[in-house]
Enzyme design. Structure first.
Site, PDB file in Angstrom:
ATOM      1  N   PHE A 139       6.926   3.803   7.822  1.00 37.88           N
ATOM      2  CA  PHE A 139       6.052   4.869   7.339  1.00 37.88           C
ATOM      3  C   PHE A 139       5.326   5.495   8.543  1.00 37.88           C
ATOM      4  O   PHE A 139       4.966   4.803   9.484  1.00 37.88           O
ATOM      5  CB  PHE A 139       5.048   4.248   6.363  1.00 37.88           C
ATOM      6  CG  PHE A 139       4.235   5.242   5.593  1.00 37.88           C
ATOM      7  CD1 PHE A 139       4.763   5.883   4.480  1.00 37.88           C
ATOM      8  CD2 PHE A 139       2.942   5.527   5.970  1.00 37.88           C
ATOM      9  CE1 PHE A 139       4.007   6.787   3.765  1.00 37.88           C
ATOM     10  CE2 PHE A 139       2.176   6.439   5.259  1.00 37.88           C
ATOM     11  CZ  PHE A 139       2.712   7.078   4.146  1.00 37.88           C
ATOM     12  N   ASP A 216       3.364  -4.721   6.522  1.00 29.65           N
ATOM     13  CA  ASP A 216       2.857  -3.657   5.668  1.00 29.65           C
ATOM     14  C   ASP A 216       3.442  -3.896   4.275  1.00 29.65           C
ATOM     15  O   ASP A 216       4.668  -3.910   4.104  1.00 29.65           O
ATOM     16  CB  ASP A 216       3.292  -2.299   6.234  1.00 29.65           C
ATOM     17  CG  ASP A 216       2.720  -1.128   5.454  1.00 29.65           C
ATOM     18  OD1 ASP A 216       2.538  -1.260   4.229  1.00 29.65           O
ATOM     19  OD2 ASP A 216       2.465  -0.072   6.066  1.00 29.65           O
ATOM     20  N   TYR A 241      -3.340   1.916  -4.439  1.00 26.79           N
ATOM     21  CA  TYR A 241      -3.199   3.066  -5.353  1.00 26.79           C
ATOM     22  C   TYR A 241      -1.761   3.289  -5.782  1.00 26.79           C
ATOM     23  O   TYR A 241      -1.476   4.204  -6.526  1.00 26.79           O
ATOM     24  CB  TYR A 241      -3.784   4.348  -4.723  1.00 26.79           C
ATOM     25  CG  TYR A 241      -3.298   4.646  -3.329  1.00 26.79           C
ATOM     26  CD1 TYR A 241      -2.060   5.226  -3.105  1.00 26.79           C
ATOM     27  CD2 TYR A 241      -4.088   4.339  -2.226  1.00 26.79           C
ATOM     28  CE1 TYR A 241      -1.618   5.488  -1.828  1.00 26.79           C
ATOM     29  CE2 TYR A 241      -3.647   4.594  -0.937  1.00 26.79           C
ATOM     30  CZ  TYR A 241      -2.401   5.171  -0.750  1.00 26.79           C
ATOM     31  OH  TYR A 241      -1.967   5.422   0.528  1.00 26.79           O
ATOM     32  N   LYS A 242      -0.821   2.460  -5.272  1.00 28.64           N
ATOM     33  CA  LYS A 242       0.584   2.619  -5.658  1.00 28.64           C
ATOM     34  C   LYS A 242       0.838   1.759  -6.905  1.00 28.64           C
ATOM     35  O   LYS A 242       0.392   2.106  -7.981  1.00 28.64           O
ATOM     36  CB  LYS A 242       1.465   2.273  -4.461  1.00 28.64           C
ATOM     37  CG  LYS A 242       1.293   3.336  -3.364  1.00 28.64           C
ATOM     38  CD  LYS A 242       1.994   3.054  -2.071  1.00 28.64           C
ATOM     39  CE  LYS A 242       1.825   4.249  -1.137  1.00 28.64           C
ATOM     40  NZ  LYS A 242       2.125   3.963   0.260  1.00 28.64           N
ATOM     41  N   ARG A 390      13.017  10.297  -4.425  1.00 28.46           N
ATOM     42  CA  ARG A 390      12.656   8.898  -4.634  1.00 28.46           C
ATOM     43  C   ARG A 390      12.177   8.709  -6.065  1.00 28.46           C
ATOM     44  O   ARG A 390      11.273   9.397  -6.517  1.00 28.46           O
ATOM     45  CB  ARG A 390      11.534   8.559  -3.641  1.00 28.46           C
ATOM     46  CG  ARG A 390      11.512   7.137  -3.177  1.00 28.46           C
ATOM     47  CD  ARG A 390      10.467   6.942  -2.109  1.00 28.46           C
ATOM     48  NE  ARG A 390       9.140   7.355  -2.573  1.00 28.46           N
ATOM     49  CZ  ARG A 390       8.010   7.081  -1.919  1.00 28.46           C
ATOM     50  NH1 ARG A 390       8.047   6.410  -0.792  1.00 28.46           N
ATOM     51  NH2 ARG A 390       6.852   7.477  -2.386  1.00 28.46           N
TER      52      ARG A 390
HETATM   53  C1  LIG Z   1       1.505   4.605   1.345  1.00 25.69           C
HETATM   54  C2  LIG Z   1       1.699   3.900   2.633  1.00 25.69           C
HETATM   55  C3  LIG Z   1       0.672   3.835   3.587  1.00 25.69           C
HETATM   56  C4  LIG Z   1      -0.598   4.597   3.332  1.00 25.69           C
HETATM   57  O1  LIG Z   1      -1.641   4.354   4.190  1.00 25.69           O
HETATM   58  P1  LIG Z   1      -3.065   4.991   3.822  1.00 25.69           P
HETATM   59  O2  LIG Z   1      -3.954   4.562   4.888  1.00 25.69           O
HETATM   60  O3  LIG Z   1      -3.425   4.497   2.464  1.00 25.69           O
HETATM   61  O4  LIG Z   1      -2.901   6.481   3.759  1.00 25.69           O
HETATM   62  C5  LIG Z   1       0.890   3.062   4.717  1.00 25.69           C
HETATM   63  N1  LIG Z   1       2.065   2.411   4.908  1.00 25.69           N
HETATM   64  C6  LIG Z   1       3.075   2.495   4.015  1.00 25.69           C
HETATM   65  C7  LIG Z   1       4.345   1.750   4.248  1.00 25.69           C
HETATM   66  C8  LIG Z   1       2.920   3.241   2.863  1.00 25.69           C
HETATM   67  O5  LIG Z   1       3.916   3.331   1.986  1.00 25.69           O
END
Ligand SMILES: *Cc1c(COP(=O)(O)O)cnc(C)c1O
Length: 423
Positions: A139, A216, A241-242, A390
């Site tokens: 990401f 992560d 939030y996911k 997705r």
């Molecule tokens: C959604 C996501 C993030 C988001 O990070 P935020 O700090 O909440 O914006 C980070 N890493 C991965 C792999 C994600 O899917």
């Protein structure tokens, strides 16, 4: 193109799966938006729970309004640790005292990577560990963070060129990790393909070289069981939030293995991570335990939706949630084969359920333009450049019929554009 017989076969299968779904009763606990007929983005932003609106009102009136500043001592100061423990037990395989709810994933990853680099270099007799190992398909926030931290610390990044379909393999990790490695930063479930990395094996590889790992867990938490303690994990972070339905911008979580806590120094030394914070004494001395990872005032209000969702995850159980998640992605792949593959759509997620997370990614050159049309008609997947669509299938809130409706809509819109119809 598939004939009507195939379509009704899929429809019958969706109906049977919905009818036999042991977690079906949970779907009614989420807010339903009438104009959205197929929500396929619960892995980007989960739906709210119906109870959230009441929880928020009750909190404002009774807890915040009623207890006022006393709330901090009575409950709020411990809430980040309390929710962390519940999250650890419900879906991270983490014993109590190692998980905290705080900050954003980005900020937690920054703090963990910086802390890991200090720890990996703590032994003055050890080798100078000047490299961060990361992969090119992670990401963006993870990639930007390691670039920035490497620049700050005069380190270099050893990039693993991950195949989006297979993810980072053990062999690639073994090749990249050496006695120069301080920390390895990887996703457990790849945000694009949904590939599940062999976290236990990669953690062991890193440890054998004297390096530490930051996992992560954004696309794992709440959908794919994680066994941090059993993996021998060092650090992890992820968002809520996911699949944890915490709402837009809800605070993230961080995990630090108990064995690392006594020596851990984090880079954002704020007052609420200090020992005896309310003495407001001179100099910074970290609090004992996971509390030392807290920097400033925790966002209590933003933890309310997560609190409600955690109860559901606890009640359903992560094993049953994963079972439904696998069934949903299997069904989506079967529907893709019958309805979309004939139109040139390809599967960009693993075929094998054991290494596939909670979402399925499909590819077609027309998807960028198609996404707008799907959103306009209440079918909501996520577009991922350059040509990925997705389908995030959040197990407690998504049904099989809903999944099929979405895939049929993709088929219809693709057929319209292929036929040169006005779109
Ligand atoms: C959604 C996501 C993030 C988001 O990070 P935020 O700090 O909440 O914006 C980070 N890493 C991965 C792999 C994600 O899917």
């Amino acid at each position: 193109m598939s004939g009507p017989a195939t379509v009704s076969g899929l429809a019958a299968r969706a109906e049977a799966l919905d009818a036999g779904d042991p977690l079906a009763r949970f779907r009614g606990l989420f807010v339903d938006s009438p104009e959205v007929t197929s929500y396929l983005d619960g892995n980007s932003l989960g739906r709210p729970l119906r109870r959230t609106a009441d929880d928020v009102r009750r909190f404002a009136e009774d807890e915040w309004g009623g207890r006022l500043i006393r709330g901090w001592d009575e409950r709020w100061l411990d809430l980040p640790l309390e929710l962390g423990d519940r999250l650890g037990a419900a879906c991270l395989g983490a014993a109590a005292g190692q998980t905290v709810v705080a900050d954003s994933t980005t900020v937690n990853l920054y703090k963990l990577i910086r802390a890991a680099i200090e720890l990996a270099n703590a032994d003055p007799a050890g080798p100078a560990r000047t490299e961060i190992v990361a992969d090119t398909d992670n990401f963006p926030t993870d990639r930007y963070l390691v670039d920035g931290i490497a620049a700050e610390r005069g380190m270099s990044v050893r990039w693993i060129d991950a195949d989006p379909l297979t993810g980072v393999t053990g062999a690639q990790a073994a090749e990249a990790i050496s006695e120069r490695t301080a920390v390895v930063v990887l996703s457990h479930v790849a945000y694009r393909s949904g590939y599940i990395a062999d976290a236990r094996a990669i953690t062991a590889l890193a440890h054998a070289a004297g390096a530490l790992v930051v996992w992560d867990l954004c696309h794992s938490a709440g959908a794919v069981p994680v066994e941090l303690d059993a993996w021998g994990a060092d650090f992890a972070a992820g968002c809520t939030y996911k699949y944890l339905n915490g709402g837009p911008g809800s605070p993230a979580f961080a995990y630090i293995a108990a064995r690392h806590l006594p020596a851990l120094r984090q880079p954002i030394q704020g007052w609420l991570g200090r020992r005896d914070a309310f003495e407001m004494g001179p100099g910074y001395e970290p609090a004992d335990g996971i509390r030392r990872f807290i920097s400033g005032t925790p966002p209590i209000f933003a933890m309310l939706p997560l609190t409600g969702m955690l109860s559901l995850v606890e009640e359903a159980g992560i094993a049953a949630i994963r079972e439904k998640s696998v069934a949903l992605t299997e069904f989506a792949i079967a529907a893709h084969r019958e309805l979309l593959a004939p139109l040139g759509v390809t599967l960009a997620s693993p075929e094998q359920a054991a290494v596939r997370g909670g979402h399925v990614t499909l590819e077609h050159p027309g998807f960028r333009e198609l996404t707008q049309r799907l959103w306009a008609r209440g079918v909501i997947p996520d577009f991922r450049a350059p040509q990925g669509l997705r389908l995030g299938l959040s197990p407690l809130s998504t049904g099989y019929g809903e999944t099929l409706r979405g895939i049929e809509a993709i088929r219809d819109e693709l057929a319209r554009s292929d036929a040169g119809l006005p779109v």
